[in-house]
Design a protein around this motif. Sequence first.
Motif, mmCIF file in Angstrom:
data_model
loop_
_atom_site.group_PDB
_atom_site.id
_atom_site.type_symbol
_atom_site.label_atom_id
_atom_site.label_comp_id
_atom_site.label_asym_id
_atom_site.label_seq_id
_atom_site.Cartn_x
_atom_site.Cartn_y
_atom_site.Cartn_z
ATOM 1 N N GLY A 93 36.865 33.388 40.942
ATOM 2 C CA GLY A 93 35.764 34.345 40.813
ATOM 3 C C GLY A 93 36.176 35.744 41.236
ATOM 4 N N SER A 94 35.228 36.626 41.169
ATOM 5 C CA SER A 94 35.464 37.993 41.636
ATOM 6 C C SER A 94 34.136 38.558 42.102
ATOM 7 C CB SER A 94 36.021 38.852 40.501
ATOM 8 O OG SER A 94 35.010 39.086 39.548
ATOM 9 N N THR A 95 34.184 39.759 42.653
ATOM 10 C CA THR A 95 32.931 40.351 43.143
ATOM 11 C C THR A 95 32.001 40.709 41.995
ATOM 12 O OG1 THR A 95 34.043 42.480 43.171
ATOM 13 C CG2 THR A 95 33.853 41.332 45.276
ATOM 14 N N THR A 96 32.554 40.861 40.800
ATOM 15 C CA THR A 96 31.698 41.240 39.669
ATOM 16 C C THR A 96 31.213 40.029 38.875
ATOM 17 O OG1 THR A 96 33.685 41.612 38.375
ATOM 18 C CG2 THR A 96 32.643 43.537 39.338
ATOM 19 N N ALA A 99 27.118 33.417 38.343
ATOM 20 C CA ALA A 99 26.799 32.219 37.564
ATOM 21 C C ALA A 99 26.549 32.539 36.096
ATOM 22 C CB ALA A 99 25.578 31.538 38.164
ATOM 23 N N SER A 100 25.833 33.647 35.847
ATOM 24 C CA SER A 100 25.518 33.968 34.451
ATOM 25 C C SER A 100 26.651 34.708 33.771
ATOM 26 C CB SER A 100 24.231 34.783 34.379
ATOM 27 O OG SER A 100 24.411 35.986 35.077
ATOM 28 N N GLN A 101 27.456 35.384 34.566
ATOM 29 C CA GLN A 101 28.587 36.117 33.985
ATOM 30 C C GLN A 101 29.833 35.753 34.773
ATOM 31 O OE1 GLN A 101 27.439 40.328 33.477
ATOM 32 N NE2 GLN A 101 27.219 39.690 31.374
ATOM 33 N N PRO A 102 30.445 34.641 34.407
ATOM 34 C CA PRO A 102 31.610 34.181 35.169
ATOM 35 C C PRO A 102 32.818 35.087 34.942
ATOM 36 C CG PRO A 102 31.271 32.819 33.233
ATOM 37 C CD PRO A 102 30.115 33.760 33.291
ATOM 38 N N SER A 103 33.803 34.895 35.780
ATOM 39 C CA SER A 103 35.061 35.617 35.573
ATOM 40 C C SER A 103 35.698 35.093 34.283
ATOM 41 C CB SER A 103 35.999 35.373 36.753
ATOM 42 O OG SER A 103 36.445 34.030 36.731
ATOM 43 N N ILE A 104 36.677 35.837 33.774
ATOM 44 C CA ILE A 104 37.335 35.402 32.535
ATOM 45 C C ILE A 104 37.982 34.024 32.711
ATOM 46 C CG2 ILE A 104 39.235 35.910 30.939
ATOM 47 C CD1 ILE A 104 38.474 38.873 31.218
ATOM 48 N N GLN B 66 36.929 52.606 37.998
ATOM 49 C CA GLN B 66 38.176 52.415 37.254
ATOM 50 C C GLN B 66 39.351 52.242 38.217
ATOM 51 O OE1 GLN B 66 38.391 55.336 34.181
ATOM 52 N NE2 GLN B 66 39.052 53.770 32.753
ATOM 53 N N SER B 67 39.342 53.076 39.264
ATOM 54 C CA SER B 67 40.469 52.991 40.193
ATOM 55 C C SER B 67 40.463 51.670 40.956
ATOM 56 C CB SER B 67 40.437 54.173 41.168
ATOM 57 O OG SER B 67 39.380 54.008 42.084
ATOM 58 N N LEU B 68 39.272 51.080 41.075
ATOM 59 C CA LEU B 68 39.176 49.823 41.829
ATOM 60 C C LEU B 68 39.166 48.593 40.919
ATOM 61 C CD1 LEU B 68 36.405 50.682 44.462
ATOM 62 C CD2 LEU B 68 38.860 50.529 44.852
ATOM 63 N N GLN B 69 39.282 48.822 39.638
ATOM 64 C CA GLN B 69 39.069 47.721 38.687
ATOM 65 C C GLN B 69 39.913 46.485 39.023
ATOM 66 O OE1 GLN B 69 39.709 48.726 34.550
ATOM 67 N NE2 GLN B 69 37.743 47.846 34.056
ATOM 68 N N MET B 70 41.184 46.732 39.228
ATOM 69 C CA MET B 70 42.074 45.597 39.497
ATOM 70 C C MET B 70 41.712 44.920 40.812
ATOM 71 S SD MET B 70 44.277 43.694 38.269
ATOM 72 C CE MET B 70 44.892 44.563 36.838
ATOM 73 N N MET B 71 41.423 45.753 41.841
ATOM 74 C CA MET B 71 41.085 45.182 43.144
ATOM 75 C C MET B 71 39.764 44.409 43.072
ATOM 76 S SD MET B 71 43.675 46.080 44.644
ATOM 77 C CE MET B 71 43.620 45.893 46.391
ATOM 78 N N LEU B 72 38.840 44.919 42.251
ATOM 79 C CA LEU B 72 37.564 44.204 42.084
ATOM 80 C C LEU B 72 37.822 42.839 41.465
ATOM 81 C CD1 LEU B 72 35.297 47.098 40.752
ATOM 82 C CD2 LEU B 72 34.852 45.770 42.811
ATOM 83 N N ARG B 73 38.709 42.838 40.488
ATOM 84 C CA ARG B 73 39.015 41.569 39.819
ATOM 85 C C ARG B 73 39.663 40.581 40.787
ATOM 86 N NH1 ARG B 73 41.924 43.120 34.312
ATOM 87 N NH2 ARG B 73 40.642 44.944 34.150
ATOM 88 N N LEU B 74 40.467 41.133 41.671
ATOM 89 C CA LEU B 74 41.172 40.250 42.612
ATOM 90 C C LEU B 74 40.339 39.972 43.861
ATOM 91 C CD1 LEU B 74 44.686 41.932 42.403
ATOM 92 C CD2 LEU B 74 44.005 39.777 41.354
ATOM 93 N N ASN B 75 39.145 40.515 43.887
ATOM 94 C CA ASN B 75 38.261 40.332 45.042
ATOM 95 C C ASN B 75 38.920 40.858 46.304
ATOM 96 O OD1 ASN B 75 35.942 39.651 46.309
ATOM 97 N ND2 ASN B 75 36.355 37.454 46.401
ATOM 98 N N ALA B 76 39.570 42.002 46.186
ATOM 99 C CA ALA B 76 40.344 42.518 47.308
ATOM 100 C C ALA B 76 39.993 43.969 47.621
ATOM 101 C CB ALA B 76 41.836 42.390 46.986
ATOM 102 N N VAL B 77 38.739 44.323 47.429
ATOM 103 C CA VAL B 77 38.313 45.703 47.718
ATOM 104 C C VAL B 77 38.076 45.838 49.218
ATOM 105 C CG1 VAL B 77 36.589 47.469 47.218
ATOM 106 C CG2 VAL B 77 37.225 45.826 45.458
ATOM 107 N N SER B 78 38.606 46.911 49.795
ATOM 108 C CA SER B 78 38.430 47.114 51.239
ATOM 109 C C SER B 78 36.965 47.481 51.522
ATOM 110 C CB SER B 78 39.340 48.235 51.724
ATOM 111 O OG SER B 78 38.862 49.474 51.234
ATOM 112 N N PRO B 79 36.502 47.221 52.758
ATOM 113 C CA PRO B 79 35.106 47.572 53.092
ATOM 114 C C PRO B 79 34.820 49.058 52.886
ATOM 115 C CG PRO B 79 36.075 46.191 54.804
ATOM 116 C CD PRO B 79 37.182 46.519 53.868
#
Lengths: 303, 136
Positions: A93-96, A99-104, B66-79
């Motif tokens: 998963g990810s922060t974005t 449940a309705s919009q899962p990760s890729i 945009q700058s955080l896109q990758m970190m958001l995907r990896l669930n690794a954004v700092s507080p």
Amino acid sequence: MTTEPSLLEARRRVLPSQTARISTALGTAFVTLTRDPDEEPFEVFLNVGKAGSETFASAEALGRLISLALRLDSPIYRSERVRDIAGQLEHIGSTTSGASQPSIPDALAEVLRESLTESSSDVQLNTSTSRVVQTEARPKKSLPWSPTARPPTISLSNPLWLPKAQPLMKGNKRKKTMNTNFPLPDDILTTAEQLAAAILRATPIAAFQQAKARLDADAHARELLERYSRTQADLRVRQSRNVITQADVDQLRTLQREVQSNQRIMDYAETQQAAIAYLPAVNQEISQLLGVDFASLAGPASC
Amino acid sequence: MTQNSIPLQTATETLSPEVQVHAAAHAFAQALAESAEFQAFEQAAERLRQDETAQQAILAYQNKQQSLQMMLRLNAVSPQDQAEFERLQKGFLNQPSVAAYLQAQEELNALCQAAAGLLSERIGLSYTAACGPGCC
């Protein structure tokens, strides 16, 4: 001229495929799964986002690596490999995502798991999150302002805009639900009724309606289809609990063959596909005049 | 008369089903375009386009996203980044023209959903499932 590495199973020139569309936190994903003549999964193509974007590239890479894993010469059944791959991908998963919009990866895992109980010539059976669709003829969205003049960030199709950000909002979520009880103004109601009537007369839709009526009148075919759907659903449950047996799969395959040899059902499935393929052209007509993609505006989770 | 034109006296039933669909789609789109919701949406979009403060707030948010896109995907954004991200998000959502745009969009969505729902009901197929949303 390039030659394929010998460790990879040779690819036939033409393979049947199935495409599923599923919503993800990064937009709509199209997952295409090809199958070999034994109906075993053979390749996976994953398309998400705009061509040239990082998302698109990462998704393509993911698809290619899965295809590589499937095509490697191995004594392990490819369906088993798909199951293992889905196991690796699910719950990433990810922060974005949610449940309705899962990760890729999570969405891909779901589609791959579903594919294990479906063959390329299955009757279309929709689930809550993914469905087999015709992917071609999707109209390009044109907005009421020109791309150069409009604000660079506000776009119905901009993946960086809402609702991607929604999961990060605290207490400020906007509802995006189907609203079919919205009172339609008279002129829209009238023209929508006229459009529906015209669509029903169009050749592919009329053919589908006729096939549907024939299927509805055929108790045996309906019973078979219901049995097949039930068995498929049961199998999914058993699969999720990891208690699936070869006998379960064999039972489904037997039913599947029975379904495929039933002309009424197959006519229904084929005309349904043709009818579904026809509707984007209608949508394009509407969207062109409107200046915005109507289906996107009407979709429950448009970007 | 050009080849594409249809004689006015031609009875509707003599037109091909495809031509009838074309004409009906045109009338439907026209009705939608003239609706209060669509007009409000276009006006809100125009006001937003003209609002430089809102544009800057949106741009700042998007740049951060945009700058955080990758970190958001990896669930690794700092507080700290997360807090800044949320601050920028509130910054643009609090802009009156943004709020008005989103409100207008939501109302237009509701109208279109209802219309598409009616079409789906009549033709026995999900219109939106077949056609889109062709987004992202």
